[in-house]
Design an enzyme around this catalytic site. Structure first.
Site, PDB file in Angstrom:
ATOM      1  N   SER A  11       0.853  -1.196   0.000  1.00  0.00           N
ATOM      2  CA  SER A  11       0.000   0.000   0.000  1.00  0.00           C
ATOM      3  C   SER A  11       0.883   1.238   0.000  1.00  0.00           C
ATOM      4  CB  SER A  11      -0.870  -0.026   1.263  1.00  0.00           C
ATOM      5  OG  SER A  11      -1.455   1.232   1.513  1.00  0.00           O
ATOM      6  N   TYR A  17      -3.437  -0.802  10.055  1.00  0.00           N
ATOM      7  CA  TYR A  17      -3.263  -0.961   8.604  1.00  0.00           C
ATOM      8  C   TYR A  17      -1.870  -0.481   8.190  1.00  0.00           C
ATOM      9  CZ  TYR A  17      -4.506  -0.837   3.622  1.00  0.00           C
ATOM     10  OH  TYR A  17      -4.556  -1.051   2.265  1.00  0.00           O
TER      11      TYR A  17
END
Ligand code: NAP
Length: 247
Positions: free
Chosen positions: A139, A152
């Protein structure tokens, strides 16, 4: 010879029922691979979009319990595993000051722990054969801090670190470990952000390409990292982000 051709290869894609994982599975199949579709939801939509052989393996990756079964079922089906795409992932949003242990554990278990142990289980098959491609879906939060998504960011920064560690350990044995860092892509994962007019405008205004990416725009880069075209590529985290990180 087409170095991007995956004819005769078998791939495992986790979280293949929707979003980026679905697009990756379809892209690998278009390049010629047989694809084992792994996840906790029905894969009918993905199977219908694949013009080729596919296998559905129902597995909840919030624990490591199904991991050996995923490998065993894929091997029973095709006899080999050439490609693993660790795509399944979740996100939880809250201020760091209020963030719960549950939201920490849930995200780390799927995004990081299962990613590592599935890679290990598949590598136990790939390393003796001297070939294989493992692709982790990282990401922008592998590079940046973000806000209100502590587990996350930790998981995706961890996935980038593991990509490099596994590449260092396995590159000499013919197994490539790399990652893709998608930018802001239109999927369930980002529905909340896109629904917030302020955040949506702020994000769009910062993307040099000027639009939210489509899941299909991730799959070409994955197919590259799954193919012979990337045989000398090890340990990279490749952004596919409309230029976000270049800004
Ligand atoms: P998505 O549409 O929410 O898809 C997530 C996938 O992971 C779904 O297939 C989901 O299955 C699966 N999954 C979640 N928890 C699971 C579990 N416990 N066991 C098995 N499968 C599970 O989101 P997406 O955007 O396509 O995300 C795919 C990957 O890309 C994730 O790793 C995400 O972090 C990453 N990513 C996305 C973006 C973005 O902008 N969208 C950006 C950077 C990175 P269910 O449908 O059954 O929940």
């Amino acid at each position: 010879m087409n170095p991007f051709d995956l004819t005769g290869k078998t791939a495992i894609v986790t979280g293949a029922n929707t979003g980026i994982g679905q697009a990756i599975a379809v892209g690998l199949a278009q390049a010629g691979a047989k694809v084992a579709l792994v996840g906790r939801s029905d894969m009918a939509e993905t199977r219908a979009a694949i013009d080729g052989e596919s296998l559905e393996i129902r597995a909840d990756l919030s624990t490591t319990e199904p991991i050996q079964r995923i490998v065993d079922e894929t091997l029973a089906w095709s006899g080999q595993i050439d490609i693993l795409v660790n795509n399944a992932g979740i996100i939880r949003r809250d201020d760091a000051i209020d963030f719960t242990e549950q939201d920490w554990d849930d995200v780390i278990n799927v995004n990081l722990k299962s990613l590592f142990f599935l890679s290990q289980a598949v590598a136990r098959h790939m390393l003796p054969r001297g070939s294989g491609k493992i692709i982790n879906i990282a990401s922008l939060l592998s590079f940046q801090g973000g806000i209100r998504i502590p587990s996350y960011t930790a998981s995706k920064s961890g996935a980038a670190g593991l990509t490099r560690l596994l590449a260092c350990e396995w590159a000499g044995q013919g197994v490539n470990v790399n990652a893709i860092a998608p930018g802001y892509i239109e999927t369930n994962n980002t529905a909340a952000l896109r629904a917030d007019p302020e955040r949506n405008a702020a994000i769009l205004g910062r993307i040099p390409a000027g639009y939210w990416g489509k899941a299909e725009e991730i799959s070409g880069a994955v197919t590259f990292l799954a193919s012979a075209a990337s045989d000398y590529v090890h340990g990279v985290v490749l952004p596919v982000d409309g230029g976000w990180l270049a800004r």
